[in-house]
Design an enzyme around this catalytic site. Structure first.
Site, PDB file in Angstrom:
ATOM      1  N   LEU A  72       3.635  -9.601   1.717  1.00  0.00           N
ATOM      2  CA  LEU A  72       3.341  -9.663   0.833  1.00  0.00           C
ATOM      3  C   LEU A  72       2.183  -9.247  -0.585  1.00  0.00           C
ATOM      4  O   LEU A  72       1.429  -9.486   0.100  1.00  0.00           O
ATOM      5  CB  LEU A  72       4.071 -11.193   0.442  1.00  0.00           C
ATOM      6  CG  LEU A  72       4.000 -11.646  -1.172  1.00  0.00           C
ATOM      7  CD1 LEU A  72       5.664 -10.622  -1.966  1.00  0.00           C
ATOM      8  CD2 LEU A  72       4.623 -13.163  -1.520  1.00  0.00           C
ATOM      9  N   ASP A  73       2.961  -9.133  -1.689  1.00  0.00           N
ATOM     10  CA  ASP A  73       0.927  -8.009  -2.358  1.00  0.00           C
ATOM     11  C   ASP A  73       0.089  -7.764  -1.306  1.00  0.00           C
ATOM     12  O   ASP A  73      -0.902  -8.030  -2.075  1.00  0.00           O
ATOM     13  CB  ASP A  73       1.044  -9.596  -3.103  1.00  0.00           C
ATOM     14  CG  ASP A  73       1.559 -10.302  -4.116  1.00  0.00           C
ATOM     15  OD1 ASP A  73       2.657 -10.280  -4.430  1.00  0.00           O
ATOM     16  OD2 ASP A  73       1.616 -12.298  -4.099  1.00  0.00           O
ATOM     17  N   GLU A  74       0.871  -7.480  -0.326  1.00  0.00           N
ATOM     18  CA  GLU A  74      -0.697  -5.981   0.134  1.00  0.00           C
ATOM     19  C   GLU A  74      -0.236  -5.177   0.008  1.00  0.00           C
ATOM     20  O   GLU A  74      -0.607  -4.052   0.718  1.00  0.00           O
ATOM     21  CB  GLU A  74      -0.867  -6.580   1.792  1.00  0.00           C
ATOM     22  CG  GLU A  74      -1.503  -7.766   1.876  1.00  0.00           C
ATOM     23  CD  GLU A  74      -2.758  -7.955   1.264  1.00  0.00           C
ATOM     24  OE1 GLU A  74      -3.121  -6.611   1.582  1.00  0.00           O
ATOM     25  OE2 GLU A  74      -3.340  -8.934   1.903  1.00  0.00           O
TER      26      GLU A  74
END
Lengths: 289, 289, 289, 289
Positions: free
Chosen positions: D231-233
Site C-alpha cells: 500500500l502506497d509504495e
C-alpha cells in the site's frame, strides 16, 4: 561509470528531414562510441531540427580532431551546424558586475565548489575592488572600468579588449547595471548572458521591481537571456518566479528578487556551459538537466 | 466551534492614524463579539489602512442592523468605508462564458460541492445552450445573448438588464471572450472579475498563448483581475504560472493554461466572496486564506 | 516613514477569550503607539490565541522598560506569555557547520549585506578553519571543535560553553552534520534551528537524497525546524521543494538540494529573528513576511 | 504537419549497450519513417536503457503489423521489450470512484473536450448512481458495486469481471477509497493508477490531510502511482504540492488538496496513455510532455 575524460558533447542544428538521428547514431556506433544522453527537438514551425548527445568512446582511439573531421562530412549532408567538444573541457568566462554583488558572490561560490565548472578569466566592474572587499577572487584578474556617459565608448572598448585578451568565450552580466551599446552587444552576440530582474516581457527597462510594485502583481520573477542590441528582448534561457503580496514594499521585492535572480542566472550559465542551450531564431531550445 | 450563522465579516478602509484597531476591537468587545480572524495592512505609500475581521456574537443579541448602525459612528470618526455582513450570507453571482467552458464547468463544480458558496443567478453566453450540453446548469437561468459588431451595444444592454433584474452583485467573466465596452465596464466597476490567460502585464490583448510561444518564455500564467475600461489593466487579484518548454506548441500552452486559468479564477472569486479583496487604487489588498 | 529606532515587536500567546485584541490595542493607543503590522491566529483546536504586532511610539516618551512593566498587568489578565523588544535590536546568533558550507556561506552573505540583521557571535565546526579558507569570517570567533564517538560528550559541553559564554540567543545548524544528543537538544529547546535536507516527514535520518532517489520521488525538498531530542521531529518552520526527474542521480539531488536548503534555512532564520515564529505545541505559528 | 493517423509511438527497454539508438533509428529510416520526438534514458545504476520515439511514415506503406514483425528481430538482438502502436489509438480505461467525485468529474471533463483521448469503458463505484446525479456519464456503463468487509472478495471479483469483460487496459482509482486486496492489486499490476492525497512517502495510509495538519507541515501534496500490493509504495508517476499555513484546518487541507489531486492524476493518466511512463523496477521513467 565511463571515464569523464573521454566523454564528448555533440550538438547539431539543421533543417529537419528523415535520417538525421540514424545518420548521427550510426556514425557514433561505427566509431566505437556509446550514447549516454540524447535529446532532440523537431520544430515543426521553423522546420528545424536540434540535437544534443553526450557520448563516450568505448573502443578504439577516436581522437577529438579525427571525430570532428569525419563527422563534418555527415553534417554537410544535413546542412547542419555542429559542435563536438570534450565534456570535461572548461569554457573561459568573464564576469561583469556592478554594486550589487549577490549574483557575483553566488557564481564565485558555485565555481569554487565545482558546481559550475568553468575557467573564470576575469571580473569586470564599474566599481572598485574594495566594493567586493569580502569576496575572495582567488587570483582571478579584476578590472575596474568606471564609466560615465562621456566615457562609455572608451569603457566598452576596454571591456572588449579584456574579453579578447583573456580569450573569454562567454560574458556573464551578473547584475552589471550598464546597458551595453548596440556595438558591444553585436560583438558579443550569442556569447553574453544577462539576468534581468523581472519576468520578461513584463517590466522591461529600469527599476523593474518598482514597476512590479506599482502594477500590483502577485508574483515577481527574473529572466536570464542572451544579450542582443534590442534591450531586454534577447532569447530567453530561463525564468522563475516567487509569490509576493500587497505587504511587500519595493525594497522587499528587491530582497526577495535576489534569490530568484541568482538561481535563474546560475541555471542559465550552467546549461550554456553544458551545451544545453541552442539558439532558435529569437528563441532558445533548452535541454534542461 | 462557534455557530457559523452568527459569524460576521467586517472590512474597513480609511486613512491611517493611531487608534483604529483599538477603536474597532473595543467596539466589538463591548458588543459581546469575539474576533476569530483579523488581518490588517497599513499602506505607508498611500497612507491608507485596510482591515478585515471575522467575529462572532458570543453574548447578547447584537443584530446585524444594530451593529451596523452603531459601528457607523466609529467609522465616521475614522473617515472609514466599511462593510459588515453575515459570513454565511451568499452573494448573488452572474457567470458569463463563451465557447471554452473549462472555467464555467469548474466554477459550477466548486459551487455544487459547496466549496465556493454563492447564489448563481444566471449564466450568460454568446453561444447557445447546446454548446454546454454536457453541463448540468441545475436550474440556473441561461441567457443566450449572441453578439456581432453591429449588435454589441444592444447585447451589452441585455447583459446589464440581466445583471440588474437578477439582482446580481458580481459578474464573473469565465473566459467570456468579448471585450466589454467602456460603458459596461464602468457600470460593473469593482463588481466584475475577469480571467486573462497570461501573466499580466505580459501579453495583453488577443491570443496571449500565441504571443507567449512567439516570445519563447519559459513559464506561462493567468491573471484574475477586476475589469476596468482600460483593457487588461484592472487591479490584479491573483496570478499563477506553470513551467513550459521549447517543445510546447501554442496548442500545448492552451491546454496547460486551462489548469492555471481555472484555479486562479476560482481563488479570486472565492476570496472576493469572502471579502478578502479590498481595492487600493489601481491595486488590491488580498488577505489570502 | 516612522523612525525604525522607535519600532517595537510585541508577541503574545494565551488561551483564547474575547477582548484580547481590544485590550492590547487599547493599551498601545493609550501609550501613544501606532500599530504598523498586526497578525493573529486563533487556534480553535488548542483554544490558544497568538498575536504579533509591530508598533511605533508616536507620542510621549514610552520607554521599553516602562511599556513592558505596564503591559505585564494586561498580559497577566489574559494569562499570556509575551515579549516586547525593539525591532532594531539584533539577536546574538551562533552558527554551526560541517564540511559542506553552502548554508554557512549563504548566511554570512545575507548577514553582510544586511538582509538578515543579527550579531554573529561565533562559528563552530567539527572541521578546521582551513576548510573555509575562501570564506571571510570578518572577525567572528571561530571554534574548531572536532568530535568522535568517544569525545561527543566533551565536544557538546564545549559547544554549550561557547553558546553560554558568547551569550548567544540562537544556534543555527547550518548543515552541521552531527546529531545533537538529547542533553544538548534539551538545553537549546526553542533556541536551535536545523535544516534537514528532505521534505519531512519523508526521508528522516541519514542520506535523505539517496533515500529520495531510491524511492523515485518527483520532487525533493528541505525542512527548517526547531531541534528537539526527537530527531527530525521538531516543530517545522519552513519547507520548500523543487522538481526532479528519473535522470537525476543522487549527486544531482545533492546539487539541486543545496539551493533549496539555503533559501529555506535563510527564511526560517529571518522569521525567527523577526519574532514571526511562535511555538504551538509540536507545531509553529509562522506570520510570514 | 504530418498526418496524425500515421504517427506511431515506439517504446523500448533493454540492457544498455552501444548501438541501440543507431539500430532503432536506422531501422526507422530504412522503413520510410521520420522521427518526430525521441527521448531516452540510460540508467547507469541498473544498466538499463529506456527509449520512447514518435515517428510517422513518410514513404511507402509500412503497415503497423509489418513494422512490428520486422522490428521484433532488432529488439531481440538487444534483448528489448518493446511496443509500437498508433498514436491516435485510444486505450480502454475503467474509472473507479467513491463519494468524493472531484477527480472523476475532472477526468470526465478532460475526456469530453478531447484533452485526454481514451475510451472510457466503464465507471465503478461503491456508491450508487445518484451520488453523481449532476455528472453526465454520456452513456459510459456505470457499475454500482457496494462493498462491506464481509463482501470484499465478491466485490473485487466483480470489479475484475468488469475490467475483463469491458476489455479495459487500465484502471484508474479516481479517489476510490477502498484499499485493493493483494490479489486484485497483483492482477492489475502496471495497469492501475491511484491518486494518494499526500506527498509520499510522507503520510501513508488513512486521513493523510489530518496527519499533515497534525505534523504541521508547510506544504501539502498528492502522488499518482501504480498500485502494488504494498500500500502506497507503488512506483510514483507524478507529484505536486501547494503551500499551506498554520491557519489551515484539516478541512482547508482537504479543499486545497482537491486541486492538487486532480491535476496530478490527470497528468499521470495522460502520460501513461501516451506511453510516456515506463516502469524501472520500483520506480518510473517519465518522459514528461
Amino acid at each position: 561509470m565511463s571515464n569523464p575524460e573521454l566523454q564528448f558533447i555533440l550538438t547539431l542544428a539543421c533543417p529537419n528531414r528523415p535520417g538525421i538521428v540514424a545518420g548521427v547514431s550510426t556514425f557514433l556506433f561505427q566509431h566505437g562510441c556509446n550514447i549516454l544522453e540524447a535529446q532532440q527537438f523537431d520544430d515543426t514551425e521553423s522546420g528545424r531540427f536540434f540535437m544534443r548527445t553526450v557520448f563516450n568512446v568505448v573502443e578504439g582511439e577516436a581522437g577529438l580532431e579525427a571525430l570532428k573531421t569525419e563527422f563534418a562530412a555527415i553534417a554537410e549532408g544535413f546542412k547542419a551546424a555542429f559542435s563536438i567538444r570534450p565534456k570535461a573541457e572548461k569554457r573561459r568566462v568573464l564576469l561583469l558586475a556592478s554594486k550589487s554583488d549577490h549574483c557575483l558572490a553566488d557564481l564565485l561560490y558555485r565555481w569554487r565548489i565545482g558546481e559550475i565548472p568553468m575557467d573564470l578569466v576575469g571580473i569586470v566592474s564599474n566599481h572598485p575592488r574594495e566594493t567586493y572587499a569580502h569576496l575572495d577572487f582567488d587570483g582571478i584578474p579584476f578590472h575596474h572600468l568606471p564609466v560615465t556617459k562621456a566615457t562609455k565608448l572608451e569603457q566598452e572598448t576596454e571591456i572588449w579588449d579584456v574579453f579578447k585578451s583573456s580569450r573569454a568565450e562567454l560574458a556573464v552580466l551578473a547584475r552589471y547595471m550598464q546597458v551595453l551599446s548596440d556595438g558591444l552587444a553585436a560583438k558579443l552576440a550569442g556569447r553574453c548572458i544577462n539576468i534581468h530582474h523581472s519576468f520578461l516581457p513584463g517590466f522591461k527597462g529600469a527599476k523593474p521591481y518598482h514597476q512590479a510594485h506599482a502594477r500590483g502583481v502577485k508574483l515577481i520573477g527574473a529572466t536570464a537571456h542572451y544579450v542582443t542590441s534590442d534591450l531586454d528582448e534577447g532569447p530567453i534561457i530561463e525564468q522563475d518566479v516567487e509569490r509576493i503580496s500587497h505587504q511587500d514594499s519595493p525594497d522587499d521585492l528587491v530582497r526577495k528578487g535576489r534569490d530568484i535572480e541568482r538561481r535563474v542566472l546560475a541555471r542559465a550559465l550552467a546549461w550554456h556551459l553544458q551545451d544545453r542551450v541552442i539558439l532558435n531564431g529569437s528563441k532558445t531550445v533548452v535541454f534542461r538537466d
